[in-house]
Enzyme design. Structure first.
Site, mmCIF file in Angstrom:
data_model
loop_
_atom_site.group_PDB
_atom_site.id
_atom_site.type_symbol
_atom_site.label_atom_id
_atom_site.label_comp_id
_atom_site.label_asym_id
_atom_site.label_seq_id
_atom_site.Cartn_x
_atom_site.Cartn_y
_atom_site.Cartn_z
ATOM 1 N N HIS A 142 0.854 -1.197 0.000
ATOM 2 C CA HIS A 142 0.000 0.000 0.000
ATOM 3 C C HIS A 142 0.884 1.239 0.000
ATOM 4 O O HIS A 142 2.109 1.152 -0.103
ATOM 5 C CB HIS A 142 -0.997 -0.027 1.157
ATOM 6 C CG HIS A 142 -0.385 -0.005 2.536
ATOM 7 N ND1 HIS A 142 0.340 1.062 3.013
ATOM 8 C CD2 HIS A 142 -0.392 -0.925 3.538
ATOM 9 C CE1 HIS A 142 0.733 0.810 4.249
ATOM 10 N NE2 HIS A 142 0.312 -0.399 4.584
ATOM 11 N N HIS B 45 4.073 1.533 2.239
ATOM 12 C CA HIS B 45 5.241 0.803 1.719
ATOM 13 C C HIS B 45 5.818 1.537 0.519
ATOM 14 O O HIS B 45 7.035 1.626 0.350
ATOM 15 C CB HIS B 45 4.851 -0.604 1.254
ATOM 16 C CG HIS B 45 4.137 -1.418 2.288
ATOM 17 N ND1 HIS B 45 2.905 -1.963 2.068
ATOM 18 C CD2 HIS B 45 4.489 -1.760 3.546
ATOM 19 C CE1 HIS B 45 2.524 -2.633 3.143
ATOM 20 N NE2 HIS B 45 3.466 -2.519 4.062
ATOM 21 N N CYS C 268 0.724 -10.813 22.680
ATOM 22 C CA CYS C 268 -0.201 -10.359 21.634
ATOM 23 C C CYS C 268 0.132 -11.103 20.347
ATOM 24 O O CYS C 268 1.258 -11.016 19.853
ATOM 25 C CB CYS C 268 -0.107 -8.852 21.417
ATOM 26 S SG CYS C 268 -1.044 -8.342 19.960
ATOM 27 N N CYS D 9 1.084 -8.850 17.312
ATOM 28 C CA CYS D 9 2.448 -8.296 17.338
ATOM 29 C C CYS D 9 3.512 -9.390 17.417
ATOM 30 O O CYS D 9 4.688 -9.101 17.276
ATOM 31 C CB CYS D 9 2.650 -7.388 18.542
ATOM 32 S SG CYS D 9 1.544 -6.008 18.611
ATOM 33 N N CYS E 16 -3.479 -4.472 23.873
ATOM 34 C CA CYS E 16 -2.345 -4.144 23.013
ATOM 35 C C CYS E 16 -2.630 -2.799 22.331
ATOM 36 O O CYS E 16 -3.689 -2.630 21.730
ATOM 37 C CB CYS E 16 -2.169 -5.246 21.962
ATOM 38 S SG CYS E 16 -1.207 -4.675 20.554
ATOM 39 N N HIS F 24 -3.279 -3.315 18.480
ATOM 40 C CA HIS F 24 -4.376 -4.144 17.985
ATOM 41 C C HIS F 24 -5.671 -3.988 18.778
ATOM 42 O O HIS F 24 -6.689 -4.570 18.419
ATOM 43 C CB HIS F 24 -3.950 -5.622 17.945
ATOM 44 C CG HIS F 24 -2.873 -5.862 16.939
ATOM 45 N ND1 HIS F 24 -1.534 -5.723 17.234
ATOM 46 C CD2 HIS F 24 -2.943 -6.159 15.629
ATOM 47 C CE1 HIS F 24 -0.826 -5.952 16.148
ATOM 48 N NE2 HIS F 24 -1.648 -6.219 15.164
ATOM 49 N N LYS G 294 -4.369 6.155 10.688
ATOM 50 C CA LYS G 294 -3.167 5.574 10.101
ATOM 51 C C LYS G 294 -3.551 4.512 9.074
ATOM 52 O O LYS G 294 -4.492 3.773 9.272
ATOM 53 C CB LYS G 294 -2.331 4.944 11.216
ATOM 54 C CG LYS G 294 -1.089 4.241 10.700
ATOM 55 C CD LYS G 294 -0.499 3.326 11.757
ATOM 56 C CE LYS G 294 0.371 2.274 11.101
ATOM 57 N NZ LYS G 294 0.760 1.194 11.965
ATOM 58 N N LYS H 83 -2.155 -2.398 7.398
ATOM 59 C CA LYS H 83 -2.886 -3.557 6.943
ATOM 60 C C LYS H 83 -3.888 -4.036 7.981
ATOM 61 O O LYS H 83 -4.956 -4.490 7.654
ATOM 62 C CB LYS H 83 -1.901 -4.665 6.581
ATOM 63 C CG LYS H 83 -1.199 -4.320 5.291
ATOM 64 C CD LYS H 83 -0.099 -5.268 4.979
ATOM 65 C CE LYS H 83 1.108 -5.041 5.836
ATOM 66 N NZ LYS H 83 2.318 -5.618 5.265
#
Ligand code: ME8
Length: 657
Positions: A18, A21, A126, A129, A143, A146, A295, A298
Site C-alpha cells: 500500500h 510501503h 499479543c 504483534c 495491546c 491491535h 493511520k 494492513k
C-alpha cells in the site's frame, strides 16, 4: 570511490503493498538516485519478511500453505516496485536459503559467545504483534496496536542478553547524535532506554510455530521473526565474507517508519554488538501517512493501493506528491484532493508551463535550436542564474539530511522565478525588433539553461519526466549517466542543438475527488491535452494562461494566477495623517507589509492576532508613501466592512483554492 547503501524494511507478506510501503521504497529510491547523481557507487535493498505467526494466520485465512502464500504476495511486492520507477539492486526474501544460512550463522555466533540462554518465561502475549507485552506497555489492558487484550502464555525459550547492552547503547547514541534521524526518534529511543531493558526472547517452540528458521543449536525451536528479519540487512550483501558486505556495510543507512523504531533502534544495534558486527551509519525514521480514517496499515483496513493511483495521475506526479507533501519525520495526510491540487499547481501550472513556454518560444524565434548567449547577461539574468545555483546547493545539502521537501521547494522557487522572468522580460516584445535579437538570444538561452538544470535536479524524484525534458532539450542521457556537477553547470547546452516542442509534460487534472477504491472508474481524471502554455499563440499578442470568454467568464487558469493566502496579522498601526489606512505586518510563512484601507471599521488593536485572506502576488504599490505588498480581502456591507476570514485557524501561508 564514495559508496552508499540504503535499505527499506522488508515488508510482511500478510497483505498487499500500500501507499505506506510505496512511500518508504520511493524515498529509498530517491536517496539512491541522488547518490548516483553525485557519482557514488550505490546499493539499494528491499524485500519481504515471510516467517512468523502473522504469515501463518494470513495463509490459513487464504487456505494455502505459508510458503505458497508468501511466494504470491512477495511476487506482488517485487512486481510493484518497477511500476513505480523504483530501481532496487536486490530483493531479498527471508525464505531465501542464503538468508536462512546467515541467520543461523549469527545465532550460533551469539550463542557461542554466551549471549543466548534458555529460560522459562510467563507473560502476556499479543498474537498480532508476535510478542510478549509488559503490563505498563498495555493501554487499558489491551495491546495498543491491535486494541485486543493479550493472552497469558508460559513458555521455555531462548533469550538474548539484550539488557547487558543497555548502557553501551545509551553511550553510543549519546556520542553519535546522527545515528538515528531525525533527532526526535533518537530521543524516543533514549527515552525507552531510561527504563530497564529486558532480555529478548528470540525463539518459538516448533509445536506452536514451525514456520520459521530452525535454531542451529536446538531443533525444537524456530527463530523469533525479528531476530530473523533484521539480519536481512547483512545477509543480502553477503555477510560475513562477501565483497558487497565489505564495500557497503560500513556506509549502511536504514529507512523505516516510526512503527518499527524499537526493533531497529534497540534490538538491531544490540544484536550487531553481540555478534561483533559494526553498527549501521544511520537509521532514518519517517512518520505515517494517514487518511481521514487514521493511520493506514494492513491491520486497520483503510489502505490506499499505490498502483491504483499512479497510473491515474501519472507515476512521476505521484512520486513528487509523496516527497513534497511529507516533512520527513512527521506524519502527513493523504488525500486525493491534495494530490490533484499539487499536480495542477506545481506540475501543470508551474513546471509544465515553464517548459512549454520556453520550448514554444525557442521553436518560434529560433527554429527549435538552442541560441547562443547573444548579449551580456543583465541583472535579471544573473539573479535567475543565482537562484538556480542556490537550488543546486540546497538540493545537494538537503537530501543527505532528509530534507526532501526543502530540496523540492528550492527547485520550484527557480521554476517560479523563471516564469516571472518570462512575464517580466516579455520575449515576444523583444522579438518585434531585429536590433534586440542578441538580447532575445540571451533571454531564451537563459531559460533553456534553467529548464535543463531543473530537469537534472528533479531526476531522483521524477526520473521519467527528467529524461523526457532532457531529451526535448537535445540531451540524450539516462538518469544513471547524469552527474550533478557536470550536468548542472551553467551554459553547457549545445548551441544549435535541436529542441522539441512536444506535448505538455503534465496534463491538468480537471476534477478532484474521484474514488480511489475504484481505479477502473477514474475516467474523470481526464487530461486536458490542450493545456496552453502561457505564451500566446502569436508573438505579438501573448495571452495570459487563462483568458476571459465573451460572456465575461474567466477560465480556471486565470483564477489560479491569483495567489490567495491565509495570513496572520502580527502587527497593526494607523498610518499617520490618514483616517482610512492601517499598516499591517502579516505572517504568510514570511512577513509581508500590507497597507489596507480598513482603519475606519477596524482598530489596530482588534486586528492583531486575526487571520485574514490576502492576495499575495499583487504588484507592490505605495500608499501614502508606504509600500504595500498584497491586498486584504473584505466585503462591504452598507457602511460596514467585514474582513474575509477562514472558517477556523489555519497555518499562516495556507494557499486558498
Ligand atoms: O513491520 N505510513 O513490515 P510491514 C508510512 N516486516 N509508512 C508506512 C505506513 C504508513 N501508514 N504503513 C506502513 C514490518 N509503512 C516488518 C519489518 S524490517 C527488518 C521488518 C511502511 O509490512 C513503513 O516503512 O508492517 C513501515 O516501517 C513499514 O511499512 C512496515 O511494514
Amino acid at each position: 570511490m564514495n559508496r552508499f547503501y540504503i535499505t527499506t524494511p522488508i515488508y510482511y507478506v500478510n497483505a498487499e503493498p500500500h501507499i505506506g510501503h510505496a512511500y518508504t521504497t520511493i524515498v529509498a529510491d530517491v536517496m539512491n538516485r541522488f547518490h548516483e547523481l553525485l557519482g557514488f557507487k550505490t546499493f539499494f535493498l528491499t524485500g519481504t519478511d515471510e516467517h512468523g505467526d502473522k504469515i501463518v494466520q494470513a495463509a490459513q485465512a487464504a487456505g494455502v500453505e505459508p510458503k505458497a502464500y508468501a511466494d504470491k504476495i512477495s511476487a506482488l511486492f517485487r512486481q510493484t516496485w518497477p511500476k513505480l520507477s523504483i530501481e532496487n539492486d536486490k530483493f531479498i526474501r527471508t525464505t531465501d536459503l542464503e538468508h536462512v544460512r546467515v541467520v543461523q550463522y549469527v545465532l550460533q555466533k551469539v550463542f557461542d559467545a554466551g549471549e543466548i540462554y534458555f529460560d522459562t518465561y510467563k507473560g502476556l502475549y499479543c498474537v498480532g504483534c508476535e510478542r510478549f507485552y509488559t503490563e505498563r506497555e498495555l493501554v487499558d489492558g489491551k495491546c495498543p496496536d491491535h486494541d485486543k487484550p493479550p493472552v497469558e502464555r508460559a513458555e521455555a525459550n531462548y533469550f538474548f542478553r539484550m539488557s547487558k547492552y543497555q548502557n553501551w547503547l545509551i553511550a553510543h547514541m549519546e556520542s553519535n547524535p546522527e545515528c538515528i534521524r531525525p533527532e526526535r526518534y533518537r530521543n524516543e529511543v533514549l527515552a525507552f532506554l531510561r527504563e530497564p531493558l529486558e532480555d529478548l526472547c528470540i525463539s518459538r517452540p516448533v509445536e506452536r510455530l514451525n514456520w520459521g528458521i530452525p535454531l542451529p543449536f536446538d531443533e525444537n525451536y524456530v527463530t523469533y521473526v525479528w531476530f530473523d528479519a533484521l539480519i536481512n540487512y547483512i545477509s543480502a550483501i553477503g555477510y560475513p565474507d562477501g565483497q558487497l558486505y565489505k564495500e557497503f556495510w560500513p556506509v549502511a543507512q536504514h529507512l523505516i517508519a516510526k512503527d518499527i523504531l524499537k526493533p531497529h533502534g534497540i534490538y538491531w544495534p544490540t544484536m550487531l554488538k553481540a555478534a561483533g558486527i559494526p553498527l549501521f551509519q544511520h537509521l532514518n525514521v519517517h512518520g505515517y501517512w494517514k487518511t481521514d480514517e487514521g493511520k493506514m496499515s494492513k491491520s486497520h483496513g483503510a489502505v490506499v493501493r499505490p498502483l491504483d493511483l499512479a497510473p491515474v495521475y501519472g507515476l512521476d506526479a505521484f512520486r513528487y506528491f509523496l516527497l513534497r507533501e511529507m516533512v520527513f519525520g512527521l506524519d502527513a495526510k493523504f488525500s486525493e484532493e491534495a494530490l490533484v491540487q499539487r499536480i495542477n499547481a506545481d506540475l501543470a501550472n508551474d513546471l509544465g508551463n515553464l517548459f512549454s513556454r520556453t520550448l514554444a518560444m525557442t521553436a518560434r524565434y529560433f527554429d527549435e535550436k538552442v541560441p547562443p548567449f547573444g548579449s551580456q547577461p543583465d541583472g535579471m539574468d544573473r539573479e535567475l542564474h543565482d537562484k538556480v545555483d542556490d537550488a543546486v546547493r540546497q538540493f545537494r545539502d538537503e537530501i543527505p539530511r532528509l530534507g526532501f521537501h526543502k530540496a523540492l521547494v528550492a527547485i520550484w522557487e527557480c521554476v517560479g522565478a523563471a516564469n516571472k522572468y518570462i512575464d517580466y522580460v516579455a520575449p515576444w516584445n523583444l522579438a518585434k525588433d531585429a536590433a534586440l535579437l542578441p538580447r532575445l538570444q540571451t533571454v531564451m538561452r537563459t531559460l533553456l539553461e534553467v529548464n535543463k538544470v531543473v530537469a537534472v535536479l528533479i531526476s531522483p524524484f521524477m526520473p521519467s519526466t527528467s529524461v523526457k525534458m532532457l531529451e526535448r532539450l537535445g540531451i540524450a542521457k539516462k538518469t544513471s549517466d547524469l552527474r550533478l556537477a557536470e550536468d548542472t553547470s551553467w551554459g553547457a547546452l549545445q548551441e544549435g542543438a535541436k529542441v522539441l516542442k512536444g506535448e505538455s509534460l503534465f496534463p491538468r487534472v480537471e476534477t478532484a475527488g474521484k474514488k480511489l477504491e475504484k481505479p477502473g472508474k477514474q475516467g474523470a481524471a481526464k487530461a486536458d491535452k490542450g493545456q496552453k502554455p502561457r505564451e500566446g499563440k502569436k508573438a505579438e499578442a501573448p495571452a495570459p494562461s487563462g483568458v476571459t470568454d465573451s460572456g465575461g467568464l474567466i477560465d480556471i487558469d486565470l483564477f489560479r494566477q491569483v495567489d490567495l493566502r491565509v495570513g496572520l496579522i502580527r502587527q497593526a498601526e494607523k498610518v499617520p495623517h490618514s483616517d482610512k489606512l492601517v499598516k499591517l505586518m502579516v505572517d504568510i510563512g514570511e512577513e509581508r507589509q500590507i497597507v489596507a484601507g480598513i482603519a475606519k471599521t477596524h482598530s489596530p488593536a482588534d486586528l492583531v492576532g486575526k487571520q485574514v485572506v490576502l492576495v499575495a502576488n499583487l504588484k507592490p504599490a505605495k500608499l501614502m508613501g508606504i509600500e504595500s505588498h498584497g491586498m486584504i480581502l473584505a466585503v462591504r456591507d452598507g457602511l460596514d466592512l467585514k474582513l474575509v476570514v477562514p472558517e477556523a485557524n489555519v497555518s499562516p501561508g495556507g494557499k486558498i483554492s
